[in-house]
Design a protein around this motif. Sequence first.
Motif, PDB file in Angstrom:
ATOM      1  N   GLY A 324       0.799  -1.217   0.000  1.00 50.52           N
ATOM      2  CA  GLY A 324       0.000   0.000   0.000  1.00 50.52           C
ATOM      3  C   GLY A 324       0.827   1.259   0.000  1.00 50.52           C
ATOM      4  N   ILE A 325       2.155   1.141  -0.079  1.00 54.84           N
ATOM      5  CA  ILE A 325       3.031   2.308  -0.016  1.00 54.84           C
ATOM      6  C   ILE A 325       3.590   2.656  -1.403  1.00 54.84           C
ATOM      7  N   ARG A 326       4.310   1.719  -2.007  1.00 55.53           N
ATOM      8  CA  ARG A 326       5.034   2.043  -3.232  1.00 55.53           C
ATOM      9  C   ARG A 326       4.138   2.039  -4.468  1.00 55.53           C
ATOM     10  N   TYR A 327       3.355   1.003  -4.640  1.00 56.19           N
ATOM     11  CA  TYR A 327       2.418   0.936  -5.760  1.00 56.19           C
ATOM     12  C   TYR A 327       1.387  -0.121  -5.436  1.00 56.19           C
ATOM     13  N   GLU A 332      -8.030   3.538   1.836  1.00 56.85           N
ATOM     14  CA  GLU A 332      -8.222   4.984   1.974  1.00 56.85           C
ATOM     15  C   GLU A 332      -8.451   5.445   3.413  1.00 56.85           C
ATOM     16  N   ASP A 333      -8.903   4.565   4.288  1.00 52.31           N
ATOM     17  CA  ASP A 333      -9.324   5.001   5.624  1.00 52.31           C
ATOM     18  C   ASP A 333      -8.368   4.547   6.729  1.00 52.31           C
ATOM     19  N   ALA A 334      -7.087   4.364   6.378  1.00 53.64           N
ATOM     20  CA  ALA A 334      -6.113   3.913   7.382  1.00 53.64           C
ATOM     21  C   ALA A 334      -5.812   5.032   8.375  1.00 53.64           C
ATOM     22  N   GLU A 335      -5.624   4.644   9.624  1.00 55.88           N
ATOM     23  CA  GLU A 335      -5.387   5.623  10.684  1.00 55.88           C
ATOM     24  C   GLU A 335      -3.934   5.637  11.153  1.00 55.88           C
ATOM     25  N   LEU A 340      -2.461   0.961   7.644  1.00 57.30           N
ATOM     26  CA  LEU A 340      -2.401   1.024   6.184  1.00 57.30           C
ATOM     27  C   LEU A 340      -1.934  -0.300   5.601  1.00 57.30           C
ATOM     28  N   TYR A 341      -0.894  -0.878   6.189  1.00 62.74           N
ATOM     29  CA  TYR A 341      -0.415  -2.181   5.734  1.00 62.74           C
ATOM     30  C   TYR A 341      -1.533  -3.221   5.825  1.00 62.74           C
ATOM     31  N   SER A 346      -5.332  -6.649   3.289  1.00 62.19           N
ATOM     32  CA  SER A 346      -6.572  -7.384   3.549  1.00 62.19           C
ATOM     33  C   SER A 346      -7.608  -7.132   2.458  1.00 62.19           C
ATOM     34  N   GLU A 347      -7.676  -5.889   1.993  1.00 63.22           N
ATOM     35  CA  GLU A 347      -8.655  -5.537   0.971  1.00 63.22           C
ATOM     36  C   GLU A 347      -8.140  -5.811  -0.445  1.00 63.22           C
ATOM     37  N   GLY A 348      -6.831  -5.738  -0.631  1.00 65.82           N
ATOM     38  CA  GLY A 348      -6.266  -5.884  -1.967  1.00 65.82           C
ATOM     39  C   GLY A 348      -6.091  -7.311  -2.430  1.00 65.82           C
ATOM     40  N   PHE A 349      -5.879  -8.237  -1.499  1.00 65.61           N
ATOM     41  CA  PHE A 349      -5.696  -9.645  -1.847  1.00 65.61           C
ATOM     42  C   PHE A 349      -6.989 -10.425  -1.651  1.00 65.61           C
ATOM     43  N   GLY A 350      -7.192 -11.432  -2.499  1.00 65.50           N
ATOM     44  CA  GLY A 350      -8.326 -12.332  -2.352  1.00 65.50           C
ATOM     45  C   GLY A 350      -8.034 -13.442  -1.350  1.00 65.50           C
ATOM     46  N   MET A 351      -9.060 -14.255  -1.089  1.00 68.22           N
ATOM     47  CA  MET A 351      -8.965 -15.273  -0.039  1.00 68.22           C
ATOM     48  C   MET A 351      -7.889 -16.312  -0.316  1.00 68.22           C
TER      49      MET A 351
END
Length: 483
Positions: A324-327, A332-335, A340-341, A346-351
């Motif tokens: 979630g940092i380089r590319y 969007e809602d990381a605190e 953020l990691y 969790s949202e970018g990879f599938g099961m």
Amino acid sequence: MTYFDKSIRELNQALVAGETSAVALVEEAFARIEATEPEIHAFISLAKDQALEAAKASDDKGYSTDRPLQGIPIGIKDNILTDGIATTAASRMLEDFVPFFDATVIEKLKAAGAIIVGKTNMDEFAMGASSETSYFGPTKNPWNHDYVPGGSSGGSAATVSAGQVFASLGSDTGGSIRQPASFTGIVGMKPTYGRVSRWGVISFASSLDQVGPMTRSVEDNAIMLETIAGHDDKDSTSAELDVPAFSQTYKQGIEGFKVAVPREFFGPGVDEETKTVVETAIKQLEEQGAQVDTVDLPNMAYNIPVYYVIASAEASSNLQRYDGIRYGYRAEDAESLEDLYIKSRSEGFGMEVKRRLMTGTFSIASENIDDYFMQAGKVRTLIKEGFKELFANYDLIVGPVAPSAAYKFGENEKDPVATYQADLLTVPVNLAGLPGLSMPAGFDQNGLPIGIQIIGNYFDEESIYRAAYSLEQVNDASQKHPE
């Protein structure tokens, strides 16, 4: 002219004679894609404007018989980088990633004049055996849309099987070219590890991945491999060996070849229809002049656990870069940075990807690495030695590609281990780094293709092609295509 029943060599002759043009071939390919893609979903992205531009340039250049791929429309698996065309690895993580350079295999294809029409669907990050794990939805088997096309190169297999394009590139980590080739009734070659450059290919498991061609015929496959093979300074695992003239030697026959058939390839789990079809094809090889012996191949029981420990561990390492940092995808809602990691991955990879990352991270943790990853490496060496002992006395090893023909969508959804076990007959080739080819051998009672696997010694793809072509001449399964 209709080109879907023509070979690459026949198309080249038509182009040389002026009977057709690359523009006409590309337009017909896209017409075929438009007609079939709503059902098949073989592609993630299409590149019609770029393809037509390349086709016009090809026609302006003119044609010769020593450049058989010039003007031929092909598909590329979406984990192989293509300059200016989105490369997503079928993942939300790379949904918007557009590379600014080509993988080495793409450079070679472009230099040969091939026309790229788009990027084919696949299991996410090549992790799967059915093309069901794609973020963009599954590809369907052209023979029956209720069945999977195999994976992870399911889109590359389906587009060739459905006659959308004439050839495609896939990648094979544990059978991901050969199994979908078997399920869709085409020819798929996993070359020797190091025969084809991996530079510019999104890594799953670096010691196992290998790019290879998927085609309708053995001759077309030989032409494709001859084009993409060769040493690459940018890939440290690339072999410094000359590329044989695969497209010239495949007709030399197999008189006197010694062929080994491991008993373990026909053991529990392989259904009777598959056994019958493959055994019939093996008899046809014998009729073509090969000497066939039944042999033992030890350590088969360890292939699946060894493969999934090693592949998952290497995947865990390779996919660390998607943070979630380089590319790639970024939540969007990381605190916080840690948040953020966690959210991005969790949202970018599938099961399925997350399942393998968890398994791999566990196996290489400091308290576990000796018991899992290191042990798997030792057993992998034993598996290699078993093959070396066989190839001291035999030219080829043959058997089924998969335990059965294609299965229905959702059949193994709640039991991923059942899907893993179905790789029993393909993963040994990757663990040993050997070349292996799948080609149609027959059909089951549902009319679905069943493939035979032909395995060769290191860097001996020539013998595989000779056996495959000999079988193709007497077995009509390759001549049948889905409606």
